[in-house]
Enzyme design. Structure first.
Site, PDB file in Angstrom:
ATOM      1  N   LYS A 204       0.883  -1.408   0.695  1.00 53.07           N
ATOM      2  CA  LYS A 204       0.099   0.001  -0.208  1.00 53.07           C
ATOM      3  C   LYS A 204       0.654   1.177   0.051  1.00 53.07           C
ATOM      4  O   LYS A 204       0.393   1.790  -1.063  1.00 53.07           O
ATOM      5  CB  LYS A 204      -0.510   0.223   1.127  1.00 53.07           C
ATOM      6  CG  LYS A 204      -1.667   1.497   1.915  1.00 53.07           C
ATOM      7  CD  LYS A 204      -2.476   1.609   0.174  1.00 53.07           C
ATOM      8  CE  LYS A 204      -3.021   3.079   0.584  1.00 53.07           C
ATOM      9  NZ  LYS A 204      -4.074   3.408  -0.174  1.00 53.07           N
ATOM     10  N   CYS A 260      -4.340  11.064   0.750  1.00 59.66           N
ATOM     11  CA  CYS A 260      -3.561  10.025   1.203  1.00 59.66           C
ATOM     12  C   CYS A 260      -2.222  10.242   0.803  1.00 59.66           C
ATOM     13  O   CYS A 260      -1.018  10.351   1.124  1.00 59.66           O
ATOM     14  CB  CYS A 260      -4.105   8.716  -0.435  1.00 59.66           C
ATOM     15  SG  CYS A 260      -5.883   8.448   0.448  1.00 59.66           S
TER      16      CYS A 260
HETATM   17  C1  UDX Z   1      -5.165   7.862  -3.935  1.00 57.79           C
HETATM   18  C2  UDX Z   1      -4.986   6.514  -4.948  1.00 57.79           C
HETATM   19  O1  UDX Z   1      -5.081   6.536  -6.222  1.00 57.79           O
HETATM   20  C3  UDX Z   1      -5.485   5.249  -3.963  1.00 57.79           C
HETATM   21  O2  UDX Z   1      -5.320   4.604  -5.020  1.00 57.79           O
HETATM   22  C4  UDX Z   1      -5.389   5.283  -2.683  1.00 57.79           C
HETATM   23  O3  UDX Z   1      -6.238   4.381  -2.476  1.00 57.79           O
HETATM   24  C5  UDX Z   1      -5.616   6.945  -2.443  1.00 57.79           C
HETATM   25  O4  UDX Z   1      -4.814   8.138  -2.778  1.00 57.79           O
HETATM   26  P1  UDX Z   1      -6.964   9.812  -4.530  1.00 57.79           P
HETATM   27  O5  UDX Z   1      -6.345  10.580  -3.357  1.00 57.79           O
HETATM   28  O6  UDX Z   1      -8.286  10.183  -4.532  1.00 57.79           O
HETATM   29  O7  UDX Z   1      -6.155   8.785  -4.544  1.00 57.79           O
HETATM   30  O8  UDX Z   1      -6.894  11.072  -5.862  1.00 57.79           O
HETATM   31  P2  UDX Z   1      -5.425  10.320  -7.584  1.00 57.79           P
HETATM   32  O9  UDX Z   1      -6.709  10.159  -8.016  1.00 57.79           O
HETATM   33  O10 UDX Z   1      -5.252   9.655  -6.935  1.00 57.79           O
HETATM   34  O11 UDX Z   1      -4.808  11.370  -7.102  1.00 57.79           O
HETATM   35  C6  UDX Z   1      -4.235  12.077  -6.397  1.00 57.79           C
HETATM   36  C7  UDX Z   1      -3.196  13.576  -6.623  1.00 57.79           C
HETATM   37  O12 UDX Z   1      -2.264  13.217  -7.324  1.00 57.79           O
HETATM   38  C8  UDX Z   1      -4.530  14.359  -6.591  1.00 57.79           C
HETATM   39  O13 UDX Z   1      -4.214  15.888  -6.117  1.00 57.79           O
HETATM   40  C9  UDX Z   1      -4.779  14.854  -8.442  1.00 57.79           C
HETATM   41  O14 UDX Z   1      -4.623  15.944  -8.865  1.00 57.79           O
HETATM   42  C10 UDX Z   1      -2.718  14.634  -8.576  1.00 57.79           C
HETATM   43  N1  UDX Z   1      -2.074  13.799  -9.541  1.00 57.79           N
HETATM   44  C11 UDX Z   1      -2.819  12.635  -9.680  1.00 57.79           C
HETATM   45  C12 UDX Z   1      -1.402  15.011 -10.666  1.00 57.79           C
HETATM   46  O15 UDX Z   1      -1.730  15.540 -10.408  1.00 57.79           O
HETATM   47  N2  UDX Z   1      -0.957  14.383 -11.943  1.00 57.79           N
HETATM   48  C13 UDX Z   1      -1.911  13.012 -12.389  1.00 57.79           C
HETATM   49  O16 UDX Z   1      -0.894  12.470 -13.170  1.00 57.79           O
HETATM   50  C14 UDX Z   1      -2.502  12.384 -11.527  1.00 57.79           C
END
Ligand code: UDX
Length: 434
Positions: A204, A260
């Site tokens: 994780k 997260c």
């Molecule tokens: C994340 C993980 O994806 C998930 O598997 C875990 O259990 C919890 O944390 P989440 O926090 O809901 O999920 O968001 P996610 O969609 O992963 O995006 C996280 C952050 O990264 C966001 O702020 C998003 O804007 C940013 N991001 C994501 C980027 O800046 N660029 C990317 O290419 C992808």
């Protein structure tokens, strides 16, 4: 199966509702009476697409119940999922005191075999601590097992991620625990990785850290593209076509947020230090993420000359689209840095304004994107909500004092906006200068 979810926050509620949807009997427990009352009325205390409907349907069908009592959960359910939160402490470590409290509460009420499953994101070795805590309460080893089944739910698509996961990780310490969890997850027909507790816990933290590393990598590259006259979108495309790299999580922007990534990275960094192996790479990933927000602010400043006295329209506040979650949202740091320079902010977000009001003062919250653009010296895109793709930019241009767009999420085609007469600034789109 009779399943208890202890801790009805984001992860717990989605897990509970989905297991009930699959036909299990689920009891969701929380120590917050207001939350339990709200849930009993069929309302979801958090915004997650499809969740409230799913809760209502399963309450109606008698498969989903709510309670304030962990003792009741231990009495009635063989599977106990621990989903309490593990907030960050000042030093970045995860605060595991809620997990410890639940473990003690479970131990006090344990009369026959129960499988205790950690689902909250926890540092490696937490499972071992849960075992020790329960044994310390004089519970016989044969009466319980501890397992780890980390979640990989993304906000906004959590129900899909739970029902159709890429993989399910099962960290177990006995054949009995393995058998129960296989029975629960085999109907999902997805790869099961069955391993020991420590490996499951590490999977994780390692997965989230790796994804965050990809984001910081591409963000740093975007800064280089800005000065080198390259286009990060093309660079990411070219890199992502290599299957060893892959295209996802290579979207440059203003940095990652949410509850997260920042918290898990800090916790993993602290844990690695505690284990005598300092994971300096993660420190750099966090540093790049912090400075990326200031980099964006400096970008705005260098285009408007003086920030003082300017009015800026903001589109998007949530840490990502399709959520109202403001926790660790890059918009917070960006707006606060701008406010220090005496900038007037008028902001719009489709879902997150109520939550934003609680943490961001001095902002004028407006009813739609056009009101955010009215009289603005520049428009800043901080969250890539799909509704911002369909904006009437001719109208926006007329409303703004100066037609300047800072696209913090690279949502738009620079050429389209330039054709309409906007000065466009993206992240890592240095080819704009060519
Ligand atoms: C994340 C993980 O994806 C998930 O598997 C875990 O259990 C919890 O944390 P989440 O926090 O809901 O999920 O968001 P996610 O969609 O992963 O995006 C996280 C952050 O990264 C966001 O702020 C998003 O804007 C940013 N991001 C994501 C980027 O800046 N660029 C990317 O290419 C992808």
């Amino acid at each position: 199966m009779n399943i208890a979810i202890i801790g009805s926050g984001y992860v717990g509620l989605v897990t509970g509702a989905c297991f009930a949807h699959l036909g299990h009997q689920v009891l969701c427990v929380d120590n917050d009476p207001k939350k339990i009352e709200c849930l009993r009325k069929g309302r979801s205390p958090i915004y997650e697409p499809g969740l409230e409907e799913m809760i209502r349907e399963n309450v109606r069908e008698g498969r989903l119940r709510f309670s304030l009592s962990t003792a009741q959960a231990v009495r009635e359910c063989e599977l106990l999922f621990i989903c309490v939160n593990t907030p960050p402490k000042e030093n970045g470590e995860a605060d595991l005191s809620y997990i410890e409290n639940v473990s003690r509460e479970v131990a006090k009420n344990l009369k026959s075999y129960r499988l205790i499953i950690e689902k909250s994101t926890v540092p490696v070795q937490t499972g071992e601590w849960i075992q020790k805590t329960i044994r310390a309460n004089k519970v016989k080893a044969a009466l319980f097992d501890v397992a780890s089944n980390p979640e990989f739910l993304r906000e906004g698509s959590a129900i899909h991620d739970l029902l159709k996961p890429d993989r399910v990780i099962l960290g177990v310490s006995s054949a009995k625990a393995e058998k129960i969890l296989r029975k629960l997850y085999e109907p999902f027909k997805v790869p099961l990785v069955v391993t020991n507790l420590a490996s499951a816990e590490l999977i994780k933290h390692a997965s989230n850290s790796f994804l965050a590393t990809k984001i910081s990598f591409i963000n740093m590259l975007a800064r280089i593209c800005d000065v080198a006259g390259a286009d990060i979108e093309q660079v990411a495309k070219g890199m992502g076509l290599d299957p060893r790299i892959g295209p996802s999580f290579l979207k440059a922007g203003i940095g990652f947020g949410g509850f997260c990534f920042p918290k898990d990275l800090s916790a993993f960094l602290s844990m690695s230090e505690r284990l005598g192996q300092r994971f300096g790479l993660l420190k750099e990933v966090l540093d790049i993420n912090e400075t990326q927000k200031l980099y964006f602010v400096r970008k705005v400043e260098s285009a408007v000359w003086n920030l003082r006295g300017k009015t800026l329209g903001i589109l998007g506040l949530a840490f990502k689209p399709d959520t109202d979650d403001m926790r660790f949202a890059p918009s917070l740091d960006i707006i606060q840095a701008l406010q220090k320079e005496d900038v007037k902010i008028q902001a719009y977000d489709p879902q997150a304004m109520e939550r934003a009001k609680a943490v961001l003062s001095g902002v004028r919250y407006v009813k739609d994107p056009y009101a955010a653009a009215r009289g603005a010296d520049a428009l800043l895109i901080l969250t890539e909500w799909s509704e911002f793709l369909a904006l009437d930019f001719k109208r926006i241009k007329k409303l703004m004092r100066h037609p300047l767009i800072f696209d913090g999420r690279n949502m738009y085609n620079p050429r389209d906006l330039k054709r309409l007469g906007f000065e466009y600034h993206g992240m890592g789109r240095g080819m704009e200068k060519v």
